[in-house]
Design an enzyme around this catalytic site. Sequence first.
Site, PDB file in Angstrom:
ATOM      1  N   TYR A  33     -49.917 -45.779  11.100  1.00 39.64           N
ATOM      2  CA  TYR A  33     -51.089 -45.550  11.939  1.00 39.64           C
ATOM      3  C   TYR A  33     -52.034 -46.730  11.851  1.00 39.64           C
ATOM      4  O   TYR A  33     -51.869 -47.613  11.005  1.00 39.64           O
ATOM      5  CB  TYR A  33     -51.788 -44.249  11.541  1.00 39.64           C
ATOM      6  CG  TYR A  33     -52.561 -44.287  10.250  1.00 39.64           C
ATOM      7  CD1 TYR A  33     -51.907 -44.345   9.018  1.00 39.64           C
ATOM      8  CD2 TYR A  33     -53.950 -44.274  10.243  1.00 39.64           C
ATOM      9  CE1 TYR A  33     -52.619 -44.385   7.837  1.00 39.64           C
ATOM     10  CE2 TYR A  33     -54.673 -44.305   9.056  1.00 39.64           C
ATOM     11  CZ  TYR A  33     -54.001 -44.362   7.858  1.00 39.64           C
ATOM     12  OH  TYR A  33     -54.710 -44.406   6.681  1.00 39.64           O
ATOM     13  N   ARG A  52     -51.365 -55.943  12.210  1.00 37.77           N
ATOM     14  CA  ARG A  52     -50.995 -55.155  11.016  1.00 37.77           C
ATOM     15  C   ARG A  52     -50.046 -54.024  11.391  1.00 37.77           C
ATOM     16  O   ARG A  52     -49.109 -53.707  10.647  1.00 37.77           O
ATOM     17  CB  ARG A  52     -52.255 -54.606  10.336  1.00 37.77           C
ATOM     18  CG  ARG A  52     -51.952 -53.892   9.026  1.00 37.77           C
ATOM     19  CD  ARG A  52     -53.200 -53.516   8.260  1.00 37.77           C
ATOM     20  NE  ARG A  52     -54.009 -52.546   8.989  1.00 37.77           N
ATOM     21  CZ  ARG A  52     -55.212 -52.137   8.589  1.00 37.77           C
ATOM     22  NH1 ARG A  52     -55.743 -52.602   7.467  1.00 37.77           N
ATOM     23  NH2 ARG A  52     -55.886 -51.259   9.299  1.00 37.77           N
ATOM     24  N   ARG A 100     -33.290 -32.838  12.118  1.00 36.63           N
ATOM     25  CA  ARG A 100     -33.774 -33.184  10.776  1.00 36.63           C
ATOM     26  C   ARG A 100     -32.643 -33.667   9.868  1.00 36.63           C
ATOM     27  O   ARG A 100     -31.693 -32.932   9.583  1.00 36.63           O
ATOM     28  CB  ARG A 100     -34.461 -31.976  10.133  1.00 36.63           C
ATOM     29  CG  ARG A 100     -35.224 -32.353   8.867  1.00 36.63           C
ATOM     30  CD  ARG A 100     -35.996 -31.174   8.287  1.00 36.63           C
ATOM     31  NE  ARG A 100     -36.860 -31.615   7.203  1.00 36.63           N
ATOM     32  CZ  ARG A 100     -36.420 -31.888   5.974  1.00 36.63           C
ATOM     33  NH1 ARG A 100     -35.144 -31.747   5.674  1.00 36.63           N
ATOM     34  NH2 ARG A 100     -37.257 -32.323   5.049  1.00 36.63           N
ATOM     35  N   HIS A 102     -32.514 -36.937   6.697  1.00 41.57           N
ATOM     36  CA  HIS A 102     -33.357 -37.976   6.100  1.00 41.57           C
ATOM     37  C   HIS A 102     -33.063 -39.380   6.619  1.00 41.57           C
ATOM     38  O   HIS A 102     -33.974 -40.163   6.841  1.00 41.57           O
ATOM     39  CB  HIS A 102     -33.223 -37.972   4.572  1.00 41.57           C
ATOM     40  CG  HIS A 102     -33.882 -36.798   3.922  1.00 41.57           C
ATOM     41  ND1 HIS A 102     -33.437 -35.506   4.102  1.00 41.57           N
ATOM     42  CD2 HIS A 102     -34.939 -36.716   3.092  1.00 41.57           C
ATOM     43  CE1 HIS A 102     -34.207 -34.685   3.413  1.00 41.57           C
ATOM     44  NE2 HIS A 102     -35.126 -35.389   2.785  1.00 41.57           N
ATOM     45  N   LYS A 149     -49.276 -49.344   6.237  1.00 44.87           N
ATOM     46  CA  LYS A 149     -50.251 -48.301   6.594  1.00 44.87           C
ATOM     47  C   LYS A 149     -49.501 -47.055   7.067  1.00 44.87           C
ATOM     48  O   LYS A 149     -49.497 -46.704   8.256  1.00 44.87           O
ATOM     49  CB  LYS A 149     -51.248 -48.831   7.637  1.00 44.87           C
ATOM     50  CG  LYS A 149     -52.535 -48.010   7.675  1.00 44.87           C
ATOM     51  CD  LYS A 149     -53.640 -48.747   8.381  1.00 44.87           C
ATOM     52  CE  LYS A 149     -54.845 -47.889   8.694  1.00 44.87           C
ATOM     53  NZ  LYS A 149     -55.559 -47.346   7.547  1.00 44.87           N
ATOM     54  N   GLU A 182     -57.965 -49.585  -5.007  1.00 39.15           N
ATOM     55  CA  GLU A 182     -58.781 -49.497  -3.784  1.00 39.15           C
ATOM     56  C   GLU A 182     -59.246 -48.062  -3.623  1.00 39.15           C
ATOM     57  O   GLU A 182     -58.935 -47.204  -4.448  1.00 39.15           O
ATOM     58  CB  GLU A 182     -57.967 -49.955  -2.564  1.00 39.15           C
ATOM     59  CG  GLU A 182     -56.765 -49.083  -2.283  1.00 39.15           C
ATOM     60  CD  GLU A 182     -55.962 -49.515  -1.064  1.00 39.15           C
ATOM     61  OE1 GLU A 182     -56.525 -50.152  -0.159  1.00 39.15           O
ATOM     62  OE2 GLU A 182     -54.764 -49.170  -1.013  1.00 39.15           O
ATOM     63  N   LEU A 207     -53.950 -51.859   0.596  1.00 40.16           N
ATOM     64  CA  LEU A 207     -53.849 -52.135   2.027  1.00 40.16           C
ATOM     65  C   LEU A 207     -54.649 -53.400   2.326  1.00 40.16           C
ATOM     66  O   LEU A 207     -55.766 -53.555   1.815  1.00 40.16           O
ATOM     67  CB  LEU A 207     -54.405 -50.965   2.839  1.00 40.16           C
ATOM     68  CG  LEU A 207     -54.264 -51.152   4.353  1.00 40.16           C
ATOM     69  CD1 LEU A 207     -52.808 -50.957   4.775  1.00 40.16           C
ATOM     70  CD2 LEU A 207     -55.158 -50.198   5.110  1.00 40.16           C
TER      71      LEU A 207
HETATM   72  N1  PLP Z   1     -57.421 -49.000   2.052  1.00 42.10           N
HETATM   73  C1  PLP Z   1     -56.979 -47.811   2.497  1.00 42.10           C
HETATM   74  C2  PLP Z   1     -56.106 -46.975   1.623  1.00 42.10           C
HETATM   75  C3  PLP Z   1     -57.343 -47.358   3.781  1.00 42.10           C
HETATM   76  O1  PLP Z   1     -56.888 -46.178   4.238  1.00 42.10           O
HETATM   77  C4  PLP Z   1     -58.198 -48.159   4.582  1.00 42.10           C
HETATM   78  C5  PLP Z   1     -58.626 -47.730   5.911  1.00 42.10           C
HETATM   79  O2  PLP Z   1     -58.384 -46.658   6.349  1.00 42.10           O
HETATM   80  C6  PLP Z   1     -58.638 -49.378   4.058  1.00 42.10           C
HETATM   81  C7  PLP Z   1     -58.224 -49.776   2.787  1.00 42.10           C
HETATM   82  C8  PLP Z   1     -59.539 -50.290   4.864  1.00 42.10           C
HETATM   83  O3  PLP Z   1     -58.820 -50.868   5.919  1.00 42.10           O
HETATM   84  P1  PLP Z   1     -59.553 -51.347   7.247  1.00 42.10           P
HETATM   85  O4  PLP Z   1     -60.634 -52.276   6.822  1.00 42.10           O
HETATM   86  O5  PLP Z   1     -58.481 -52.027   8.016  1.00 42.10           O
HETATM   87  O6  PLP Z   1     -60.076 -50.119   7.914  1.00 42.10           O
END
Ligand code: PLP
Length: 285
Positions: A33, A52, A100, A102, A149, A182, A207
């Site tokens: 996403y 990304r 379904r 895997h 993501k 994070e 991320l």
């Molecule tokens: N880290 C995680 C786990 C996130 O889910 C997000 C944003 O949803 C971020 C960092 C920040 O990313 P961005 O600046 O691209 O929104």
Amino acid sequence: MSRVVYVNGQWRPFRSAVVHVEDRGYQFADGVYEVCEVRGGRLVDERRHTDRLVRSLSELRISLPLPLSALSVVLHEAVRRNRVRDGLVYLQVTRGVARRDHGFPPPGTRPSLVVSAKRIDPAAGEAAARAGIAVVTVPETRWARVDIKAIALLPNVLAKQAAREQGAREAWFVDRDGFVTEGASSNAWIVTGQGELATRPVGPDILRGISREVVKEVAAAAGLTLVERPFTVAEALAAREAFVTAASQIVMPVVRIDGHPVAGGAPGPVAARLRAAFHRHAEFS
Ligand code: PLP
């Protein structure tokens, strides 16, 4: 005018929009996403978000559901049709609908695409930034590829709920060595006693936040020194300032960690400055 959402080529009323029960996103969280800020009716950093997205998809060997030019049209249409001036656009791509099993579905299975847009009151974000937010810390329990993501967010869901139950807005994951990785939905930063910015370097364990990238540019333009290195919770508690970055938060000061005040429990000038300058460095489309 009521909300509409794009589902696999069609605009549906939000209330009745559905995906198939054997969509692999629903069955396996087999998808990715993006969340992009909308400001003044325009997308913020669309190109970086789609870059990304392309990377996340390619790491998981999911094909792009639409050419990028068509995807851009859909993103802008979502904003327009829902009359979003300030808010967020959400897009999700999954490996598609298949019986379904895997392993990957048969060749030719089309990836699914859902795009929605919602309004957010910018005044609420500004008020939160003036007050600062509380965070709690939780052990890092996510998989080893959180640079992708992916829509599989169970540890993030549990972390965010733990935060909520303790009256906090965000949770920081802490790795086995005591370093903050994070936030559950944001990147984590501090301003050290020497006035340097510190944030964890990118790698498979965080991320690569788009806002993180923009803040790096804002900081450089402001003449601030940035050191990309991990920091501990103790360091954050002793820091001059702490903050988080995300498309939905921009730059959000952190004033409490696990109930302890950071920097006297008030937002600091560096976060305020980075927040104020943020959109001068972002790209609008
Ligand atoms: N880290 C995680 C786990 C996130 O889910 C997000 C944003 O949803 C971020 C960092 C920040 O990313 P961005 O600046 O691209 O929104």
